[in-house]
Design a protein around this motif. Sequence first.
Motif, PDB file in Angstrom:
ATOM      1  N   ILE A 174     -29.054 -19.873 -36.387  1.00 25.11           N
ATOM      2  CA  ILE A 174     -28.791 -18.432 -36.257  1.00 25.11           C
ATOM      3  C   ILE A 174     -27.516 -18.077 -37.027  1.00 25.11           C
ATOM      4  O   ILE A 174     -26.429 -18.566 -36.693  1.00 25.11           O
ATOM      5  CB  ILE A 174     -28.658 -18.039 -34.780  1.00 25.11           C
ATOM      6  N   PRO A 175     -27.623 -17.252 -38.056  1.00 22.59           N
ATOM      7  CA  PRO A 175     -26.426 -16.865 -38.819  1.00 22.59           C
ATOM      8  C   PRO A 175     -25.457 -16.069 -37.930  1.00 22.59           C
ATOM      9  O   PRO A 175     -25.884 -15.277 -37.094  1.00 22.59           O
ATOM     10  CB  PRO A 175     -26.991 -15.987 -39.946  1.00 22.59           C
ATOM     11  N   PHE A 176     -24.171 -16.272 -38.137  1.00 25.12           N
ATOM     12  CA  PHE A 176     -23.181 -15.564 -37.325  1.00 25.12           C
ATOM     13  C   PHE A 176     -21.885 -15.420 -38.104  1.00 25.12           C
ATOM     14  O   PHE A 176     -21.652 -16.108 -39.093  1.00 25.12           O
ATOM     15  CB  PHE A 176     -22.927 -16.299 -36.008  1.00 25.12           C
ATOM     16  N   GLU A 177     -21.041 -14.518 -37.617  1.00 25.45           N
ATOM     17  CA  GLU A 177     -19.689 -14.349 -38.137  1.00 25.45           C
ATOM     18  C   GLU A 177     -18.740 -14.255 -36.956  1.00 25.45           C
ATOM     19  O   GLU A 177     -19.106 -13.738 -35.897  1.00 25.45           O
ATOM     20  CB  GLU A 177     -19.583 -13.084 -38.994  1.00 25.45           C
ATOM     21  N   VAL A 178     -17.529 -14.722 -37.129  1.00 27.52           N
ATOM     22  CA  VAL A 178     -16.521 -14.688 -36.071  1.00 27.52           C
ATOM     23  C   VAL A 178     -15.663 -13.435 -36.243  1.00 27.52           C
ATOM     24  O   VAL A 178     -15.238 -13.103 -37.347  1.00 27.52           O
ATOM     25  CB  VAL A 178     -15.646 -15.950 -36.116  1.00 27.52           C
ATOM     26  N   GLU A 179     -15.434 -12.741 -35.135  1.00 27.81           N
ATOM     27  CA  GLU A 179     -14.605 -11.532 -35.112  1.00 27.81           C
ATOM     28  C   GLU A 179     -13.338 -11.837 -34.304  1.00 27.81           C
ATOM     29  O   GLU A 179     -13.423 -12.212 -33.132  1.00 27.81           O
ATOM     30  CB  GLU A 179     -15.377 -10.380 -34.479  1.00 27.81           C
ATOM     31  N   THR A 180     -12.179 -11.675 -34.953  1.00 24.64           N
ATOM     32  CA  THR A 180     -10.922 -12.057 -34.303  1.00 24.64           C
ATOM     33  C   THR A 180     -10.034 -10.877 -33.926  1.00 24.64           C
ATOM     34  O   THR A 180      -8.936 -11.091 -33.401  1.00 24.64           O
ATOM     35  CB  THR A 180     -10.116 -13.004 -35.218  1.00 24.64           C
ATOM     36  N   ASN A 181     -10.486  -9.645 -34.187  1.00 20.29           N
ATOM     37  CA  ASN A 181      -9.619  -8.487 -33.929  1.00 20.29           C
ATOM     38  C   ASN A 181     -10.219  -7.444 -32.995  1.00 20.29           C
ATOM     39  O   ASN A 181      -9.476  -6.738 -32.298  1.00 20.29           O
ATOM     40  CB  ASN A 181      -9.266  -7.800 -35.259  1.00 20.29           C
ATOM     41  N   ARG A 182     -11.511  -7.307 -32.960  1.00 19.02           N
ATOM     42  CA  ARG A 182     -12.135  -6.187 -32.254  1.00 19.02           C
ATOM     43  C   ARG A 182     -11.899  -6.265 -30.746  1.00 19.02           C
ATOM     44  O   ARG A 182     -12.000  -7.327 -30.135  1.00 19.02           O
ATOM     45  CB  ARG A 182     -13.642  -6.163 -32.540  1.00 19.02           C
ATOM     46  N   GLY A 183     -11.601  -5.104 -30.145  1.00 15.25           N
ATOM     47  CA  GLY A 183     -11.425  -5.027 -28.706  1.00 15.25           C
ATOM     48  C   GLY A 183     -12.752  -4.892 -27.972  1.00 15.25           C
ATOM     49  O   GLY A 183     -13.830  -5.088 -28.549  1.00 15.25           O
ATOM     50  N   LEU A 184     -12.668  -4.521 -26.701  1.00 19.26           N
ATOM     51  CA  LEU A 184     -13.863  -4.322 -25.884  1.00 19.26           C
ATOM     52  C   LEU A 184     -14.246  -2.844 -25.878  1.00 19.26           C
ATOM     53  O   LEU A 184     -13.454  -1.988 -25.483  1.00 19.26           O
ATOM     54  CB  LEU A 184     -13.618  -4.782 -24.444  1.00 19.26           C
ATOM     55  N   ASP A 185     -15.473  -2.537 -26.306  1.00 22.53           N
ATOM     56  CA  ASP A 185     -15.971  -1.165 -26.253  1.00 22.53           C
ATOM     57  C   ASP A 185     -16.379  -0.822 -24.826  1.00 22.53           C
ATOM     58  O   ASP A 185     -16.432  -1.694 -23.948  1.00 22.53           O
ATOM     59  CB  ASP A 185     -17.153  -0.991 -27.219  1.00 22.53           C
ATOM     60  N   HIS A 186     -16.707   0.460 -24.590  1.00 18.00           N
ATOM     61  CA  HIS A 186     -16.971   0.859 -23.204  1.00 18.00           C
ATOM     62  C   HIS A 186     -18.270   0.274 -22.665  1.00 18.00           C
ATOM     63  O   HIS A 186     -18.450   0.177 -21.450  1.00 18.00           O
ATOM     64  CB  HIS A 186     -16.934   2.384 -23.057  1.00 18.00           C
ATOM     65  N   GLY A 187     -19.175  -0.142 -23.563  1.00 20.26           N
ATOM     66  CA  GLY A 187     -20.367  -0.839 -23.083  1.00 20.26           C
ATOM     67  C   GLY A 187     -20.016  -2.143 -22.396  1.00 20.26           C
ATOM     68  O   GLY A 187     -20.744  -2.614 -21.522  1.00 20.26           O
ATOM     69  N   ALA A 188     -18.878  -2.709 -22.776  1.00 22.99           N
ATOM     70  CA  ALA A 188     -18.407  -3.951 -22.158  1.00 22.99           C
ATOM     71  C   ALA A 188     -17.465  -3.685 -20.987  1.00 22.99           C
ATOM     72  O   ALA A 188     -17.686  -4.146 -19.873  1.00 22.99           O
ATOM     73  CB  ALA A 188     -17.714  -4.814 -23.216  1.00 22.99           C
ATOM     74  N   TRP A 189     -16.386  -2.912 -21.235  1.00 24.63           N
ATOM     75  CA  TRP A 189     -15.359  -2.842 -20.189  1.00 24.63           C
ATOM     76  C   TRP A 189     -15.756  -1.999 -18.981  1.00 24.63           C
ATOM     77  O   TRP A 189     -15.278  -2.263 -17.861  1.00 24.63           O
ATOM     78  CB  TRP A 189     -14.005  -2.409 -20.750  1.00 24.63           C
ATOM     79  N   VAL A 190     -16.638  -1.010 -19.158  1.00 25.57           N
ATOM     80  CA  VAL A 190     -17.064  -0.234 -17.983  1.00 25.57           C
ATOM     81  C   VAL A 190     -17.761  -1.148 -16.983  1.00 25.57           C
ATOM     82  O   VAL A 190     -17.511  -1.089 -15.772  1.00 25.57           O
ATOM     83  CB  VAL A 190     -17.987   0.930 -18.402  1.00 25.57           C
ATOM     84  N   VAL A 191     -18.627  -2.022 -17.485  1.00 30.46           N
ATOM     85  CA  VAL A 191     -19.341  -2.958 -16.613  1.00 30.46           C
ATOM     86  C   VAL A 191     -18.404  -4.033 -16.075  1.00 30.46           C
ATOM     87  O   VAL A 191     -18.346  -4.287 -14.868  1.00 30.46           O
ATOM     88  CB  VAL A 191     -20.511  -3.599 -17.386  1.00 30.46           C
ATOM     89  N   LEU A 192     -17.658  -4.656 -16.955  1.00 26.05           N
ATOM     90  CA  LEU A 192     -16.805  -5.767 -16.543  1.00 26.05           C
ATOM     91  C   LEU A 192     -15.745  -5.341 -15.531  1.00 26.05           C
ATOM     92  O   LEU A 192     -15.416  -6.086 -14.607  1.00 26.05           O
ATOM     93  CB  LEU A 192     -16.133  -6.387 -17.769  1.00 26.05           C
ATOM     94  N   ARG A 193     -15.229  -4.148 -15.707  1.00 28.77           N
ATOM     95  CA  ARG A 193     -14.171  -3.668 -14.811  1.00 28.77           C
ATOM     96  C   ARG A 193     -14.674  -3.510 -13.379  1.00 28.77           C
ATOM     97  O   ARG A 193     -13.913  -3.694 -12.424  1.00 28.77           O
ATOM     98  CB  ARG A 193     -13.628  -2.343 -15.349  1.00 28.77           C
ATOM     99  N   MET A 194     -15.965  -3.164 -13.229  1.00 29.56           N
ATOM    100  CA  MET A 194     -16.520  -3.051 -11.876  1.00 29.56           C
ATOM    101  C   MET A 194     -16.897  -4.412 -11.294  1.00 29.56           C
ATOM    102  O   MET A 194     -16.739  -4.648 -10.101  1.00 29.56           O
ATOM    103  CB  MET A 194     -17.713  -2.093 -11.881  1.00 29.56           C
ATOM    104  N   LEU A 195     -17.363  -5.315 -12.143  1.00 30.91           N
ATOM    105  CA  LEU A 195     -17.717  -6.648 -11.657  1.00 30.91           C
ATOM    106  C   LEU A 195     -16.472  -7.476 -11.347  1.00 30.91           C
ATOM    107  O   LEU A 195     -16.403  -8.149 -10.313  1.00 30.91           O
ATOM    108  CB  LEU A 195     -18.552  -7.382 -12.706  1.00 30.91           C
TER     109      LEU A 195
END
Length: 260
Positions: free
Chosen positions: A97-118
């Motif tokens: 599976i081709p991939f690239e590593v991302e070393t700067n991007r933060g968490l978008d609201h699709g991530a942090w809205v869920v994670l913050r409640m869990l």
Amino acid sequence: MLPSFFIAHGAPLLAIENNTYTQFLNTLGSTLPRPKAVVLFSAHWESSTQKVSDVNEYKTIYDFGGFPESLYRIQYPARGDSEIAKEIKELFTMHGIPFEVETNRGLDHGAWVVLRMLYPNADIPVISMSVDPNLKPEEQYKIGQSLSELREKDILIIGSGGTVHNLRALKMVEDDSLVDQWALGFDEWLAIRLKNWDVESLFKYDTLAPTANLAVPPYGNEHFIPIFYAMGAVDNEKTAKLLHRSYRYGNLSHSVWQFG
């Protein structure tokens, strides 16, 4: 072994609301064994090549506009985990599976809205993952499948999106008890196929499911497809359970599916 989940992140306002769905999510994390880390595929991170985050500490991304100021003050300073990111890279390499590593991007609201409640203390390491709406569902499923062994290491895999997500069809002022029949019809079709693990039909949802053109509109399938990444991670078990479903704004689905 941990299950995987598909979790709807709703509209950004979900982060500051108190309703049956937020109450459910606020308790869900405490019902699970504490994971070593969370690998999360977000509908709000699209890329043509699979991205794998390898960061020290995430910034909080406010990828929305026109909402109350309190939303923009929320911080979710989750940390990454380079060792788990390395494991993911090795698994992708092994499975071609081709991939690239991302070393700067933060968490978008699709991530942090869920994670913050869990996990409100932001004390679980997170590996953020992109999705590719242009891949076939079978290929999205395969990406999740390639990560299945992470579950044996107490790593939680989540796909964050929404089964019915059509911003042009929302009715912002209506009573939430009034749900459009086309949204219910699509979610019921989906529920039957998920419980039967009927991937042959699920992979063709856009032509087989009733009102798929409304639930997953032609201009955007990015919110629906995280379900395939989450499903692929439990291909060796093939079990699905609906934990919660409610609606906002007439048709915005708040669904939580557990796989495995």
